[in-house]
Design an enzyme around this catalytic site. Structure first.
Site, PDB file in Angstrom:
ATOM      1  CD  GLU A   4      -6.886   1.027   0.370  1.00 17.93           C
ATOM      2  OE1 GLU A   4      -8.344   1.261   0.018  1.00 17.93           O
ATOM      3  OE2 GLU A   4      -6.830   0.959   1.604  1.00 17.93           O
ATOM      4  CG  ASN A   5      -4.009   3.288   1.896  1.00 20.44           C
ATOM      5  OD1 ASN A   5      -3.477   2.283   2.036  1.00 20.44           O
ATOM      6  ND2 ASN A   5      -5.190   3.499   2.373  1.00 20.44           N
TER       7      ASN A   5
ATOM      8  CG  HIS B   5      -0.968   0.444   5.930  1.00 21.51           C
ATOM      9  ND1 HIS B   5      -0.868   1.679   5.942  1.00 21.51           N
ATOM     10  CD2 HIS B   5      -1.787  -0.048   4.916  1.00 21.51           C
ATOM     11  CE1 HIS B   5      -1.901   2.125   5.016  1.00 21.51           C
ATOM     12  NE2 HIS B   5      -2.505   1.081   4.298  1.00 21.51           N
TER      13      HIS B   5
ATOM     14  CG  HIS C 165      -7.458  -3.912   0.702  1.00 20.40           C
ATOM     15  ND1 HIS C 165      -6.203  -3.475   0.413  1.00 20.40           N
ATOM     16  CD2 HIS C 165      -8.169  -3.128   1.377  1.00 20.40           C
ATOM     17  CE1 HIS C 165      -6.133  -2.217   1.014  1.00 20.40           C
ATOM     18  NE2 HIS C 165      -7.385  -2.189   1.886  1.00 20.40           N
TER      19      HIS C 165
ATOM     20  CG  HIS D 286      -6.782  -3.229   4.771  1.00 23.45           C
ATOM     21  ND1 HIS D 286      -7.067  -1.985   4.668  1.00 23.45           N
ATOM     22  CD2 HIS D 286      -7.341  -3.444   6.202  1.00 23.45           C
ATOM     23  CE1 HIS D 286      -8.234  -1.548   5.505  1.00 23.45           C
ATOM     24  NE2 HIS D 286      -8.293  -2.347   6.545  1.00 23.45           N
TER      25      HIS D 286
ATOM     26  CG  ASN E 169     -10.481  -0.024   3.147  1.00 20.09           C
ATOM     27  OD1 ASN E 169      -9.426  -0.223   2.703  1.00 20.09           O
ATOM     28  ND2 ASN E 169     -10.650   0.923   4.258  1.00 20.09           N
ATOM     29  CG  HIS E 170      -9.524   4.173   2.149  1.00 25.15           C
ATOM     30  ND1 HIS E 170     -10.599   4.637   2.813  1.00 25.15           N
ATOM     31  CD2 HIS E 170      -8.719   3.767   2.986  1.00 25.15           C
ATOM     32  CE1 HIS E 170     -10.406   4.647   4.103  1.00 25.15           C
ATOM     33  NE2 HIS E 170      -9.319   4.027   4.154  1.00 25.15           N
TER      34      HIS E 170
ATOM     35  CG  ASP F 162      -1.626  -1.386   1.262  1.00 23.29           C
ATOM     36  OD1 ASP F 162      -1.342  -2.379   0.978  1.00 23.29           O
ATOM     37  OD2 ASP F 162      -3.173  -1.145   1.829  1.00 23.29           O
TER      38      ASP F 162
HETATM   39 FE   FE2 Z   1      -7.279  -0.489   3.179  1.00 25.25          FE
END
Ligand code: FE2
Length: 260
Positions: A39-40, A179, A152, A177, A67-68, A8
């Site tokens: 995604e981040n 991290h 994720h 997810h 999710n983001h 990520d």
């Molecule tokens: Fe996430």
């Protein structure tokens, strides 16, 4: 075939470390393909078209999400031009079929997809097992040799269970997810697996988020503005080696580079 999967990418620190290391890592590991979870990448939540283009320009071949995925809504207006952006199949906001890519290499062909876990994941509308079964059903028409899943998800057990259940079809499952890179990379019953690849983001942080702001928000219950941590970053990834004749993984190696 060697595939470099990057964990990520979180905020500017994460983007900067990928910019500075990717070219040399690609050479060092002789990677044929680079996949990154993005995604981040836009201030900790979501991705923008500018960042998508930047990562692609920097030799990232495909970008998976989580999710983001829809946190920066502008990306939805650019779906026509982001065909290397892979959105999670079971995200509540998904309306398009941009949840997979069919990737060919020599005589081999595999399907890259992105699936959300169900534990502590409010954006997920379907458990990951049902979701993957549906992805296989929808993409079987392309006759891939195997599926490569960015799973994720929050919990270790959910990710391990997924591998145990789907190892015959999913020959690569990389967790994202949390991290935090786990040390359990292995080939499990023919499937290259790691519970979590880890992140590329500020090392002095709470999983990429500003320490002070996280404490004020969560312990002192103050109303704060979500703040991504800045400063020197950790780089996390894995290198997956696939035997393209046998069409199966033969190695998975952790990569973790901390700031000096
Ligand atoms: Fe996430």
């Amino acid at each position: 075939m060697r595939i470099l999967f990057i964990g990520d990418i979180t905020g500017k620190s994460g983007r900067d470390i990928v910019s500075s290391l990717l070219y040399s890592l690609k050479q060092e590991y002789q990677a044929d393909l680079v996949i990154a979870n993005g995604e981040n990448s836009a201030h900790g939540k979501g991705i923008t078209i500018r960042i998508y283009r930047q990562l692609i320009d920097e030799c990232v071949d495909y970008i998976t999400m989580g999710n983001h995925a829809y946190s920066k809504a502008e990306i939805i207006d650019h779906f026509e031009e982001t065909d290397h952006l892979i959105m999670p199949y079971n995200h509540e906001k998904r309306t398009q079929d941009n949840y997979y890519a069919i990737i060919s290499y020599k005589d081999m062909k595999f399907c890259l997809c992105n699936i959300l876990g169900s534990v502590l994941m409010p954006e997920s509308v379907m458990d990951p097992y049902t979701a993957f079964r549906e992805v296989v059903e929808h993409t079987r028409q392309y006759d891939p040799d195997f599926w490569f899943v960015d799973l994720h998800a929050e919990t270790t057990a959910e990710k391990r269970m997924f591998v145990e259940y789907f190892k015959d079809q999913a020959k690569v499952v990389v967790g994202t997810h949390t991290h935090v890179q786990t040390a359990d990379e292995d080939i499990l019953n023919g499937c290259a697996f790691i519970t979590d690849v880890g992140m590329c983001g500020a090392y002095d942080s709470v999983i990429g988020r500003d320490v002070e702001e996280t404490i004020r928000a969560n312990i002192e219950k103050e109303k704060t503005r979500y703040t991504v941590a800045e400063g020197p970053a950790i780089f996390c990834g894995v290198l997956i080696e696939i035997d393209e004749k046998e069409k199966r993984p033969v190695g998975i190696e952790r990569i973790q580079i901390r700031p000096e």
